[in-house]
Design an enzyme around this catalytic site. Structure first.
Site, PDB file in Angstrom:
ATOM      1  CG  HIS A 109      -1.872   1.127   1.257  1.00 22.59           C
ATOM      2  ND1 HIS A 109      -2.994   1.155   0.453  1.00 22.59           N
ATOM      3  CD2 HIS A 109      -1.875   2.288   1.947  1.00 22.59           C
ATOM      4  CE1 HIS A 109      -3.644   2.290   0.663  1.00 22.59           C
ATOM      5  NE2 HIS A 109      -2.987   2.991   1.562  1.00 22.59           N
ATOM      6  CD  GLU A 174       4.520   1.365  -4.018  1.00 26.42           C
ATOM      7  OE1 GLU A 174       3.929   0.368  -4.458  1.00 26.42           O
ATOM      8  OE2 GLU A 174       4.068   2.522  -4.159  1.00 26.42           O
TER       9      GLU A 174
HETATM   10  C1  GAR Z   1       1.449   0.868  -6.378  1.00 21.96           C
HETATM   11  O1  GAR Z   1       1.844   2.149  -5.994  1.00 21.96           O
HETATM   12  C2  GAR Z   1       0.758   0.164  -5.234  1.00 21.96           C
HETATM   13  O2  GAR Z   1       1.314   0.453  -3.975  1.00 21.96           O
HETATM   14  C3  GAR Z   1      -0.641   0.713  -5.336  1.00 21.96           C
HETATM   15  O3  GAR Z   1      -0.894   0.753  -6.722  1.00 21.96           O
HETATM   16  C4  GAR Z   1       0.332   0.949  -7.416  1.00 21.96           C
HETATM   17  C5  GAR Z   1       0.450  -0.127  -8.455  1.00 21.96           C
HETATM   18  O4  GAR Z   1       1.524   0.119  -9.305  1.00 21.96           O
HETATM   19  N1  GAR Z   1      -1.573  -0.089  -4.630  1.00 21.96           N
HETATM   20  C6  GAR Z   1      -2.659   0.367  -4.031  1.00 21.96           C
HETATM   21  O5  GAR Z   1      -2.980   1.540  -4.039  1.00 21.96           O
HETATM   22  C7  GAR Z   1      -3.497  -0.689  -3.336  1.00 21.96           C
HETATM   23  N2  GAR Z   1      -4.464  -0.079  -2.508  1.00 21.96           N
HETATM   24  P1  GAR Z   1       2.165  -1.047 -10.147  1.00 21.96           P
HETATM   25  O6  GAR Z   1       1.020  -1.696 -10.938  1.00 21.96           O
HETATM   26  O7  GAR Z   1       3.129  -0.373 -11.045  1.00 21.96           O
HETATM   27  O8  GAR Z   1       2.814  -2.025  -9.214  1.00 21.96           O
END
Ligand code: GAR
Length: 200
Positions: A109, A174
């Protein structure tokens, strides 16, 4: 541990996990990438990396979230999945699914939980005048973005930051944090203590 990554979009965290799992001593094998949107860009990236993919479109199920999840669950079981990593999976999961996978279901998250559960975390951090922000990997429990934390990474909020610059700084973290957290869970170093199991 046969691990599935669930995505809804571009899958940059997914790529970070796939790359980390290629190390010989990594305790999780990425056995499947599944998306709730067949058009999710990450599916193609997974295929290019040689990972099995599945699309379970949630839309034909309408408001019946559990029916969608039963289909998803079936796909996971057919693929003998033992652990699930949500990576930008933008569906709220029902208690039915979460309970079924309890302790074997983790999520990343983009905030320092318990701050900013839900969506638009970067905009909300900026609006609140936060001086630090970041990301959290946690076990999924029925209450949204509320499960026990596995790992967290912080970044500063810098003068002049906007949503784009802040989210890019967090995303970079992340990609480092999620593989580390998956490793901790897949190796058994970190486990979810359920009420019953915590008794001893
Ligand atoms: C990431 O920033 C993740 O933390 C967020 O969506 C993005 C996905 O990016 N997740 C949430 O907000 C879940 N509630 P990605 O598809 O490039 O990994």
């Amino acid at each position: 541990m046969r691990t599935a990554i669930l995505i809804s979009g571009r899958g940059s965290n997914m790529v970070a996990l796939i790359e980390a799992a290629q190390a010989a001593d990594f305790p999780a094998e990425i056995a499947l990438v599944a998306a709730n949107l067949p058009e999710a860009g990450g599916l193609e990236r997974a295929r290019l990396a040689g990972i099995a993919t599945a699309a379970v479109d949630h839309r034909p199920f309408g408001k019946d979230r559990e029916a969608f999840e039963r289909k998803l669950d079936e796909v996971l079981r057919v693929n003998q999945i033992e652990l699930i990593a949500l990576a930008g999976f933008m569906r709220v999961l029902t208690p039915w699914f979460v309970t079924r996978w309890q302790g074997r279901l983790i999520n990343i998250h983009p905030s320092l939980l318990p701050l900013y559960r839900g969506t638009h975390t970067h905009a909300r951090a900026l609006e609140a005048g936060a001086t630090e922000h970041g990301c959290t990997v946690h076990f999924v429990v029925p209450e949204l973005d509320s499960g026990p934390m596995i790992a967290q990474a912080k970044v500063p909020v810098l003068p002049g930051d906007d949503e784009a610059s802040l989210s890019a700084r967090v995303l970079e973290q992340e990609h480092l944090l999620y593989p580390e957290a998956l490793k901790l869970v897949a190796s058994g170093e970190v486990r979810l203590e359920t009420g019953a199991a915590a008794g001893g």
